[in-house]
Design a protein around this motif. Structure first.
Motif, PDB file in Angstrom:
ATOM      1  N   GLN A   1       0.844  -1.198   0.000  1.00 13.66           N
ATOM      2  CA  GLN A   1       0.000   0.000   0.000  1.00 13.66           C
ATOM      3  C   GLN A   1       0.881   1.250   0.000  1.00 13.66           C
ATOM      4  OE1 GLN A   1      -3.310  -0.137  -0.451  1.00 13.66           O
ATOM      5  NE2 GLN A   1      -3.027   2.051  -0.782  1.00 13.66           N
ATOM      6  N   THR A   2       1.938   1.208   0.811  1.00 10.94           N
ATOM      7  CA  THR A   2       2.847   2.372   0.884  1.00 10.94           C
ATOM      8  C   THR A   2       3.472   2.618  -0.486  1.00 10.94           C
ATOM      9  OG1 THR A   2       3.403   1.429   3.016  1.00 10.94           O
ATOM     10  CG2 THR A   2       4.676   3.345   2.328  1.00 10.94           C
ATOM     11  N   GLN A   3       3.939   1.534  -1.096  1.00 13.00           N
ATOM     12  CA  GLN A   3       4.606   1.646  -2.422  1.00 13.00           C
ATOM     13  C   GLN A   3       3.611   2.247  -3.419  1.00 13.00           C
ATOM     14  OE1 GLN A   3       5.011  -2.050  -4.476  1.00 13.00           O
ATOM     15  NE2 GLN A   3       6.855  -1.419  -5.599  1.00 13.00           N
ATOM     16  N   TYR A   4       2.352   1.760  -3.334  1.00 14.62           N
ATOM     17  CA  TYR A   4       1.351   2.232  -4.289  1.00 14.62           C
ATOM     18  C   TYR A   4       1.069   3.725  -4.051  1.00 14.62           C
ATOM     19  CZ  TYR A   4      -2.880   2.533  -7.049  1.00 14.62           C
ATOM     20  OH  TYR A   4      -3.804   2.913  -7.987  1.00 14.62           O
TER      21      TYR A   4
ATOM     22  N   LYS B   1      -7.677 -10.087 -24.601  1.00 14.81           N
ATOM     23  CA  LYS B   1      -9.097 -10.287 -24.274  1.00 14.81           C
ATOM     24  C   LYS B   1      -9.383  -9.895 -22.823  1.00 14.81           C
ATOM     25  CE  LYS B   1     -12.642 -13.922 -24.040  1.00 14.81           C
ATOM     26  NZ  LYS B   1     -13.698 -13.352 -24.917  1.00 14.81           N
ATOM     27  N   GLU B   2      -8.412 -10.144 -21.946  1.00 12.26           N
ATOM     28  CA  GLU B   2      -8.638  -9.868 -20.511  1.00 12.26           C
ATOM     29  C   GLU B   2      -8.087  -8.511 -20.062  1.00 12.26           C
ATOM     30  OE1 GLU B   2     -10.724 -12.962 -20.586  1.00 12.26           O
ATOM     31  OE2 GLU B   2     -10.565 -11.744 -18.767  1.00 12.26           O
ATOM     32  N   ASN B   3      -7.130  -7.944 -20.823  1.00 13.29           N
ATOM     33  CA  ASN B   3      -6.393  -6.793 -20.270  1.00 13.29           C
ATOM     34  C   ASN B   3      -6.271  -5.593 -21.201  1.00 13.29           C
ATOM     35  OD1 ASN B   3      -5.163  -8.156 -17.701  1.00 13.29           O
ATOM     36  ND2 ASN B   3      -4.830  -9.600 -19.381  1.00 13.29           N
ATOM     37  N   TYR B   4      -6.888  -5.621 -22.392  1.00 11.67           N
ATOM     38  CA  TYR B   4      -6.708  -4.496 -23.325  1.00 11.67           C
ATOM     39  C   TYR B   4      -7.760  -3.406 -23.079  1.00 11.67           C
ATOM     40  CZ  TYR B   4      -5.021  -2.310 -27.656  1.00 11.67           C
ATOM     41  OH  TYR B   4      -4.493  -1.434 -28.578  1.00 11.67           O
ATOM     42  N   VAL B   5      -7.928  -2.488 -24.029  1.00 11.68           N
ATOM     43  CA  VAL B   5      -8.695  -1.243 -23.816  1.00 11.68           C
ATOM     44  C   VAL B   5     -10.162  -1.516 -23.412  1.00 11.68           C
ATOM     45  CG1 VAL B   5      -9.432   0.923 -24.908  1.00 11.68           C
ATOM     46  CG2 VAL B   5      -7.230  -0.114 -25.525  1.00 11.68           C
ATOM     47  N   GLU B   6     -10.580  -0.807 -22.371  1.00 12.02           N
ATOM     48  CA  GLU B   6     -11.982  -0.824 -21.932  1.00 12.02           C
ATOM     49  C   GLU B   6     -12.558   0.587 -22.049  1.00 12.02           C
ATOM     50  OE1 GLU B   6     -12.164  -2.295 -17.913  1.00 12.02           O
ATOM     51  OE2 GLU B   6     -11.101  -4.155 -18.445  1.00 12.02           O
ATOM     52  N   ASP B   7     -13.883   0.695 -22.043  1.00 14.88           N
ATOM     53  CA  ASP B   7     -14.492   2.033 -22.004  1.00 14.88           C
ATOM     54  C   ASP B   7     -14.370   2.564 -20.587  1.00 14.88           C
ATOM     55  OD1 ASP B   7     -17.762   1.674 -20.911  1.00 14.88           O
ATOM     56  OD2 ASP B   7     -16.344   0.025 -21.116  1.00 14.88           O
TER      57      ASP B   7
ATOM     58  N   LYS C   1       4.487 -17.094 -18.854  1.00 20.19           N
ATOM     59  CA  LYS C   1       3.153 -16.483 -19.025  1.00 20.19           C
ATOM     60  C   LYS C   1       3.318 -15.091 -19.635  1.00 20.19           C
ATOM     61  CE  LYS C   1      -1.091 -15.418 -16.336  1.00 20.19           C
ATOM     62  NZ  LYS C   1      -1.561 -14.616 -17.438  1.00 20.19           N
ATOM     63  N   LEU C   2       2.566 -14.793 -20.688  1.00 21.08           N
ATOM     64  CA  LEU C   2       2.656 -13.496 -21.360  1.00 21.08           C
ATOM     65  C   LEU C   2       1.972 -12.448 -20.487  1.00 21.08           C
ATOM     66  CD1 LEU C   2       3.611 -12.223 -24.068  1.00 21.08           C
ATOM     67  CD2 LEU C   2       1.241 -12.490 -24.873  1.00 21.08           C
ATOM     68  N   VAL C   3       2.740 -11.387 -20.110  1.00 22.10           N
ATOM     69  CA  VAL C   3       2.170 -10.337 -19.261  1.00 22.10           C
ATOM     70  C   VAL C   3       2.294  -8.946 -19.873  1.00 22.10           C
ATOM     71  CG1 VAL C   3       2.472 -11.598 -17.088  1.00 22.10           C
ATOM     72  CG2 VAL C   3       4.338 -10.144 -17.964  1.00 22.10           C
ATOM     73  N   GLY C   4       3.059  -8.862 -20.980  1.00 18.44           N
ATOM     74  CA  GLY C   4       3.194  -7.548 -21.620  1.00 18.44           C
ATOM     75  C   GLY C   4       3.300  -7.713 -23.122  1.00 18.44           C
ATOM     76  N   PHE C   5       2.886  -6.699 -23.892  1.00 15.71           N
ATOM     77  CA  PHE C   5       2.840  -6.845 -25.354  1.00 15.71           C
ATOM     78  C   PHE C   5       2.909  -5.459 -25.985  1.00 15.71           C
ATOM     79  CE2 PHE C   5       2.164  -9.356 -29.013  1.00 15.71           C
ATOM     80  CZ  PHE C   5       1.156  -8.834 -29.812  1.00 15.71           C
TER      81      PHE C   5
ATOM     82  N   LYS D   1      -2.755  -7.264 -13.480  1.00 15.02           N
ATOM     83  CA  LYS D   1      -2.190  -7.595 -12.163  1.00 15.02           C
ATOM     84  C   LYS D   1      -0.795  -6.998 -11.965  1.00 15.02           C
ATOM     85  CE  LYS D   1      -4.867 -11.365 -10.402  1.00 15.02           C
ATOM     86  NZ  LYS D   1      -5.426 -12.090 -11.588  1.00 15.02           N
ATOM     87  N   ILE D   2      -0.141  -6.542 -13.055  1.00 10.09           N
ATOM     88  CA  ILE D   2       1.228  -6.030 -12.827  1.00 10.09           C
ATOM     89  C   ILE D   2       1.361  -4.603 -13.350  1.00 10.09           C
ATOM     90  CG2 ILE D   2       2.304  -8.309 -12.805  1.00 10.09           C
ATOM     91  CD1 ILE D   2       3.376  -7.391 -15.681  1.00 10.09           C
ATOM     92  N   ARG D   3       0.262  -3.837 -13.264  1.00  8.93           N
ATOM     93  CA  ARG D   3       0.335  -2.426 -13.651  1.00  8.93           C
ATOM     94  C   ARG D   3       1.094  -1.648 -12.568  1.00  8.93           C
ATOM     95  NH1 ARG D   3      -5.078  -1.890 -16.999  1.00  8.93           N
ATOM     96  NH2 ARG D   3      -4.530  -3.497 -18.548  1.00  8.93           N
TER      97      ARG D   3
END
Ligand SMILES: CNCCCN(C)c1ncc(F)c(N2CC(C(=O)NCc3cnc4ccccn34)C2)n1
Length: 406
Positions: free
Chosen positions: A8-11, A85-91, A127-131, A161-163
């Motif tokens: 939390q502190t880091q965030y 599908k799980e992590n790209y652009v949302e409105d 596991k792919l986490v960035g693109f 999860k890793i933003r």
């Protein structure tokens, strides 16, 4: 308990950093900021020096590693599909998220002249986490004589999860390095968000094709006096298209379509130059990816064409529907057929292909048909950016933009 507090502190610290120094990364990039506007001369902002380009990839935090993704390989393509599908652009209300298909990604990212190391992934334990991706393009800027070989950047995505790990800036720097090392020094990209410094700010417009479903998924809303059945009547379309000679594009049309497109795009201040090979790749119809229709007159002369691509959105939480079927206007060239009639036929064709909505931006000559064909302005803004290039004019009007990014 301790590491929760520590996290939390880091965030909180990261939030403070952002508030104090927004765009920390962007200020380090050769992109004009507001006070450069009248001091920089038009053209490249930094002269590229090949010898100075770092030969090895940027460092990643431990356990993260770079990988080139081969989209022709089903397994690797599936990994990219799942990440987006799980992590790209949302409105903004997190009701929809783009659901680019594998066939679409192969169309968008495997054009002629593609470089394998421009489809860049970051993995943790396989596991792919960035693109992030680049494709080679030849850009005409403000009717300069010289066309510029550069890259079109797209699909920047970091797993939810890793933003806040500052991975996005590293992805951008790494693909920039991989472009520089090929002696290319400019890039074009778009984003729904504003970072330093847009060259144009365009708006999305939507034409309802399936009014009932758009209301049920929350894409459209009814005002006091509107009812679903009145909306359905309002947006109803005929079954048949109007334009004589309108038909699906075939391979034999490539030469004529290439001439039509390259000639037409000269009206704008920012556009790509297309080879016949590139027209074949980008416009020959692909099921559930790209639809292109040409208008063939006597003696096989092609006088116009229309095209739209398939980009469904996942409806994140809805009892009845999992997807919103959206067609996006691609390139439309009307030299003989009135553009309103050509686009009216595009709506009919899209409706018949099962789409719920037809989207377009207010770029090129689109504002000539938006009102008459009952498009409504959306809340989405799409900003265009150029990396390492100062325009003569600080900003371009949407109607001066001749580029559609998918
Ligand atoms: C190069 N890449 C840019 C293209 C990515 N594209 C298509 C995009 N970038 C930002 C947007 F603002 C946007 N909009 C289409 C309009 C729209 O339909 N808004 C409601 C909606 C339905 N589904 C989604 C999914 C994500 C965002 C909004 N969504 C707004 N489109």
């Amino acid at each position: 308990q301790l590491n929760v507090v520590q996290k939390q502190t880091q965030y909180n610290q990261q939030l403070l950093d952002k508030l104090n120094k927004p765009h920390q990364f962007w200020e380090t990039q050769p992109i004009p900021n507001i006070n450069d506007m009248d001091s920089l001369k038009p053209g490249p902002i930094q002269e590229g020096v090949l010898e100075d380009v770092r030969k090895d990839p940027y460092n990643l935090i431990s356990k993260f590693e770079w990988c080139n993704i081969d989209l022709r390989n089903d397994e690797q393509a599936q990994q990219v599909y799942a990440l987006l599908k799980e992590n790209y652009v949302e409105d903004d209300d997190n009701m929809f998220r783009f659901d680019y298909s594998i066939d679409f990604l192969r169309w968008a990212l495997l054009p002629p002249g593609q470089y394998p190391d421009w489809i860049v992934g970051v993995k943790v334990n396989q596991k792919l986490v960035g693109f992030i991706t680049g494709i080679p393009v030849t850009l005409n800027i403000e009717n300069q004589q010289t066309k510029i070989k550069m890259t079109e950047i797209n699909f920047l995505c970091v797993h939810k999860k890793i933003r806040a790990n500052r991975l996005a800036p590293v992805l951008i720097k790494e693909i920039t390095r991989r472009v520089h090392i090929k002696n290319m020094w400019q890039a074009v990209y778009t984003a729904g968000i504003v970072v330093p410094t847009p060259i144009s700010q365009t708006r999305y417009y939507h034409r309802s094709l399936n009014a009932k479903k758009l209301i049920e998924v929350g894409f459209s809303s009814l005002s006091a006096r509107q009812t679903i059945s009145r909306q359905q009547k309002l947006y109803k379309l005929p079954e048949e298209t109007k334009t004589q000679g309108l038909r699906s594009m075939k391979k034999k049309d490539v030469a004529q379509v290439t001439k039509l497109l390259n000639e037409y795009l000269k009206k704008f201040k920012l556009y790509f130059k297309y080879t016949e090979d590139e027209v074949k790749h980008w416009f020959i119809p692909r099921k559930d990816v790209i639809s292109t229709y040409v208008v063939e007159k006597e003696q096989g002369i092609i006088t116009d064409f229309l095209s739209f691509y398939n980009l469904p959105s996942q409806v994140i939480k809805n009892p009845k529907y999992t997807h919103l079927k959206a067609a996006y206007s691609y390139y439309n060239v009307a030299t003989q057929t009135p553009i309103v009639q050509l686009m009216y036929d595009a709506l009919i064709l899209a409706k018949n292909e099962g789409y719920d909505v037809f989207n377009c931006l207010d770029i090129m000559e689109n504002e000539k048909f938006l009102k008459e064909l009952m498009f409504c302005p959306g809340d989405g803004q799409l900003n265009y950016y150029l990396y390492n290039w100062k325009l003569e004019s600080n900003m371009l009007k949407p109607e001066e933009i001749g580029i559609v990014l998918v």
